[in-house]
Structures are given as structure tokens and as C-alpha cells.
Design a protein around this motif. Structure first.
Motif, PDB file in Angstrom:
ATOM      1  N   GLY A 151       0.803  -1.220   0.000  1.00  0.00           N
ATOM      2  CA  GLY A 151       0.000   0.000   0.000  1.00  0.00           C
ATOM      3  C   GLY A 151       0.836   1.271   0.000  1.00  0.00           C
ATOM      4  O   GLY A 151       0.314   2.352  -0.215  1.00  0.00           O
ATOM      5  N   ARG A 152       2.132   1.139   0.232  1.00  0.00           N
ATOM      6  CA  ARG A 152       3.005   2.312   0.185  1.00  0.00           C
ATOM      7  C   ARG A 152       3.668   2.402  -1.184  1.00  0.00           C
ATOM      8  O   ARG A 152       3.794   1.417  -1.898  1.00  0.00           O
ATOM      9  N   THR A 153       4.133   3.594  -1.522  1.00  0.00           N
ATOM     10  CA  THR A 153       4.833   3.752  -2.796  1.00  0.00           C
ATOM     11  C   THR A 153       6.297   3.335  -2.633  1.00  0.00           C
ATOM     12  O   THR A 153       6.819   3.271  -1.510  1.00  0.00           O
ATOM     13  N   VAL A 154       6.929   3.067  -3.775  1.00  0.00           N
ATOM     14  CA  VAL A 154       8.355   2.705  -3.768  1.00  0.00           C
ATOM     15  C   VAL A 154       9.177   3.802  -3.098  1.00  0.00           C
ATOM     16  O   VAL A 154      10.076   3.530  -2.293  1.00  0.00           O
ATOM     17  N   LYS A 155       8.836   5.028  -3.387  1.00  0.00           N
ATOM     18  CA  LYS A 155       9.576   6.164  -2.806  1.00  0.00           C
ATOM     19  C   LYS A 155       9.429   6.186  -1.282  1.00  0.00           C
ATOM     20  O   LYS A 155      10.414   6.375  -0.551  1.00  0.00           O
ATOM     21  N   GLN A 156       8.200   5.960  -0.814  1.00  0.00           N
ATOM     22  CA  GLN A 156       7.971   5.960   0.637  1.00  0.00           C
ATOM     23  C   GLN A 156       8.761   4.847   1.320  1.00  0.00           C
ATOM     24  O   GLN A 156       9.333   5.035   2.396  1.00  0.00           O
ATOM     25  N   VAL A 157       8.788   3.687   0.677  1.00  0.00           N
ATOM     26  CA  VAL A 157       9.502   2.552   1.274  1.00  0.00           C
ATOM     27  C   VAL A 157      11.006   2.828   1.310  1.00  0.00           C
ATOM     28  O   VAL A 157      11.686   2.504   2.282  1.00  0.00           O
ATOM     29  N   GLY A 158      11.508   3.447   0.239  1.00  0.00           N
ATOM     30  CA  GLY A 158      12.923   3.798   0.211  1.00  0.00           C
ATOM     31  C   GLY A 158      13.298   4.702   1.378  1.00  0.00           C
ATOM     32  O   GLY A 158      14.346   4.536   2.007  1.00  0.00           O
ATOM     33  N   GLU A 159      12.415   5.652   1.668  1.00  0.00           N
ATOM     34  CA  GLU A 159      12.686   6.562   2.787  1.00  0.00           C
ATOM     35  C   GLU A 159      12.518   5.833   4.122  1.00  0.00           C
ATOM     36  O   GLU A 159      13.310   5.999   5.044  1.00  0.00           O
TER      37      GLU A 159
END
Lengths: 233, 159
Positions: free
Chosen positions: B108-116
Motif C-alpha cells: 500500500g506504500r509507494t516505492v519512494k515511501q519505502v525507500g525513505e
């Protein structure tokens, strides 16, 4: 690589005989020399000199050009293998002199520009296996690029690594004496890790013809390895 | 005999051993003796569960007698469309960067959010490209169950 009378003939090129290459070549030769169903020739490529500053990480018996010194050492230990030395750094002009169709190439250099040149050259060959290893202080990776009958079976070194496709470093021959002497510190055990994984990659790709996991990362602090399946297209 | 009704709070307040005894002798739910407490509770709720909500505080207007507000807690069991009631859905995703990897609840999270989110845990570089299921994805791709995510780590340079 050819097979005849159940003997596999393997023509190997080892480019770079520094921290990784000097460890790798000993293990590789021991395996090849005592495998009755294998017959190997090995070209050793390095324009660098073995010096006292290399003692802590590199395995040589005497001072001198690394390719020439290592050739003499190995000839006396492993009589079933044909050795040749190419005491020059690899570049775009001499790559085709060294790497031929059907070769298995070990790339153990310390710059991405050489990786890019060799990978791009191999893309024009019909059959080649290129195994490249590199490391930082405590981690690193090994990539296996396989071409068979003119088709990529695994991605080339550049596809997933823009830092190799567009390198920001120089070839050794382009560097000044100051740049050459000011190298980053390295750890012997990390070089050993990369060399070991390159041996695993050789066993899988050449002996077992298993190319599924074409990139492996390792980290000696977390003591992890992680192998990846890479998509070609 | 009136059918018993339980809420999750009531069941969670009991000891695992007592819940298993209830299942065996009162509630006619077999096969619970070696289950974990959470599984026993889920089984009881599936058969004797009250609505999964607990009204904890209600506010009634003194003038009109009408209900003007309510605070409550709600609990639910996430269920896949095709799954049996109570079967949990795995919402963790395998995320890796270099030699490091793990399963994290980031569906449910974006790739960018997970990276952070995992920058320090997996040592993800800010400029690292995300591969979802082995292929390059945009930073705004929303991860779903079953995806795998890899943040590309640069190749080692030295040798």
C-alpha cells in the motif's frame, strides 16, 4: 570452450591481478589442474607492478610485473595448465587482442571504466562468459554476463548498473602517478569474499551451465550474501 | 440455552489455557489444544463472535436526549476475497538492497515511501532505482501483496 573425448577445453582470461585477482587465480588453477575432465589455458592480464604496499592483500612471491611474476609462479605449480602473460592494462584498443570467441573472462579490476569497455566488447561476441567482481571496504558484488550463440542469457554489466555504463573514473593508464598511488584502503577478507563468489559463479556458469542468478551481493559485516535473478529484456 | 457471544477484548483477557479449555468443553470447537492464542480467539469469534466493535463512551444531549457523539474502538480481521473467514492476509513485502533484505509491512506504500522508510535499515541510497518484481518501476508505484522490491545497490568498484 570446447569438448572432445569427454575433456572440456576452457580458454580463460583473468584481467586484473590485484586483491581479488591474485587470490582468485590460485583457487581457480588448483581446481582446473586437478580436474581430469578439464584442460585449460589461462592468459594473465595486468600492467601493474607488485610492490611492498601490496603485501597485506596480494599473493605474489617476488617484486615485478604482476602478470609476469604470477605466470612464473603458476607454471611451476600447475603443469597441466597453459599460461600466458599480457603485462599491459586493458583498454579499448587491445581488448580484441586478449579476449576471443568462447573465452571465459574473469574481470578483477579496480575501476568501472575497464568494466564498461570489456562488457561492451563482449556484447559483440557470439559466445562468452564474463565474470566480474568488485568490492568496497566491507561489501561487494559479482556479476555474470553470459552470451551464447549471439544472444544474451544474462544482462551485461551495464544494464542494472549506470555507474558502470557511465563511469566517472579513469583507466589506470590515464591516471597520474599521484592518482595511482592514492588508492582507497581495502580489506583482504573482502577481496577474499569477492574471489570466492567469482569461483562459485565459474562453477555454476561454466561447469553446471546454470545462469539463473547472475548477480550476487555480499557484506562481510552482516555476513549476508544475496543472489539476484536479473531480467535480460 | 441462549447462544454465547464474545468480543475480542473479553477473549484476549483470558489465558490461552482457559480459552482452549472453553473450546474443548463448552464451545464445541475441536482441534485447538496446540493452536496459538490468536488462532484460538479467531476460531471462537468466527463461531460465537459479537460484532467486532466495542462502544466505550457515548455522549447524549441532555436537552434532546439524542445521541450526539460516540467513541469506540474497532477490530477486524483482514481477509482475502477467496479466503475463509479469519484467515489472515500477508501484507509484508520482501524488500532488499545489496546483501540486506527482509519482509516489511509496506503493502500500500509507494516505492519512494519505502525507500525513505527503510533507508537506514537496508542502507538504501537516495538515488537508488527501485525494481518491482525484477523490473524498473516508477517511484510512485504502489506496492501490492506478492510484489518484491529491490533497491539497486551500486557495483563494488575496487578489486
Amino acid at each position: 570452450m570446447n569438448t572432445d573425448d569427454n575433456v572440456m577445453y576452457t580458454n580463460i582470461v583473468v584481467i586484473g591481478l590485484g586483491g581479488i585477482g591474485s587470490i582468485l587465480i590460485e583457487r581457480l588453477c588448483r581446481f582446473l589442474n586437478y580436474s581430469n575432465d578439464l584442460k585449460a589455458s589461462i592468459i594473465l592480464v595486468d600492467g601493474d607492478e607488485y610492490e611492498p604496499k601490496n603485501y597485506e592483500r596480494q599473493e605474489f612471491l617476488q617484486i615485478g610485473n604482476k602478470a609476469e611474476v604470477k605466470e612464473i609462479e603458476l607454471m611451476t605449480k600447475y603443469s597441466r595448465i597453459d599460461f600466458d602473460a599480457f603485462p599491459t592494462f586493458i583498454n579499448e584498443a587491445n581488448t580484441e587482442t586478449v579476449i576471443k570467441e568462447g573465452n571465459v573472462v574473469f574481470l578483477c579490476v579496480d575501476n568501472h571504466k575497464t568494466r564498461m569497455i570489456v562488457s561492451n566488447y563482449c556484447k559483440n561476441l557470439q559466445n562468452v562468459i564474463l565474470i566480474s567482481g568488485g568490492n568496497e571496504f566491507t561489501d561487494g558484488n559479482v556479476q555474470t554476463y553470459v552470451r551464447k550463440d549471439g544472444k544474451d542469457l544474462t544482462p551485461d554489466l551495464c544494464k542494472y548498473h549506470p555507474e558502470i555504463a557511465s563511469p566517472d573514473d579513469k583507466l589506470p593508464e590515464e591516471m597520474s602517478c599521484e592518482e595511482l598511488s592514492a588508492s582507497d584502503p581495502q580489506l583482504y577478507f573482502t577481496n577474499l569474499g569477492a574471489a570466492t563468489l567469482m569461483c562459485w559463479a565459474f562453477y555454476n556458469s561454466v561447469i553446471k551451465e546454470n545462469y539463473e542468478r547472475s548477480e550476487t551481493y555480499f557484506d562481510i559485516l552482516t555476513m549476508n550474501t544475496n543472489s539476484k535473478i536479473r531480467v535480460v529484456g | 440455552m441462549a447462544r454465547k457471544k464474545f468480543t475480542r477484548e473479553q477473549l484476549e483477557a483470558k489465558r490461552s489455557k482457559d480459552l482452549k479449555t472453553m473450546c474443548a468443553y463448552e464451545l464445541e470447537i475441536p482441534g485447538m489444544s496446540k493452536k496459538r492464542k490468536e488462532e484460538v480467539i479467531t476460531a471462537i469469534l468466527s463461531k460465537y463472535g459479537a460484532a467486532g466493535t466495542t462502544a466505550s463512551k457515548a455522549t447524549v444531549s441532555k436537552e434532546s436526549g439524542k445521541l450526539t457523539g460516540m467513541e469506540f474502538t474497532a477490530q477486524s480481521t483482514l481477509t482475502k476475497p477467496g479466503n475463509a473467514f479469519g484467515q489472515r492476509t500477508t501484507t509484508t513485502i520482501h524488500v532488499s538492497c545489496g546483501a540486506s533484505s527482509g519482509n516489511f509491512p509496506v503493502a500500500g506504500r509507494t516505492v519512494k515511501q519505502v525507500g525513505e522508510f527503510l533507508r537506514e535499515v537496508l542502507n538504501v541510497d537516495q538515488l537508488s532505482t527501485g525494481l518491482v518484481n525484477g523490473r524498473e518501476s516508477g517511484a510512485d508505484y504502489i506496492l501490492k501483496e506478492g510484489d518484491t522490491l529491490e533497491f539497486l545497490k551500486p557495483a563494488g568498484k575496487k578489486g
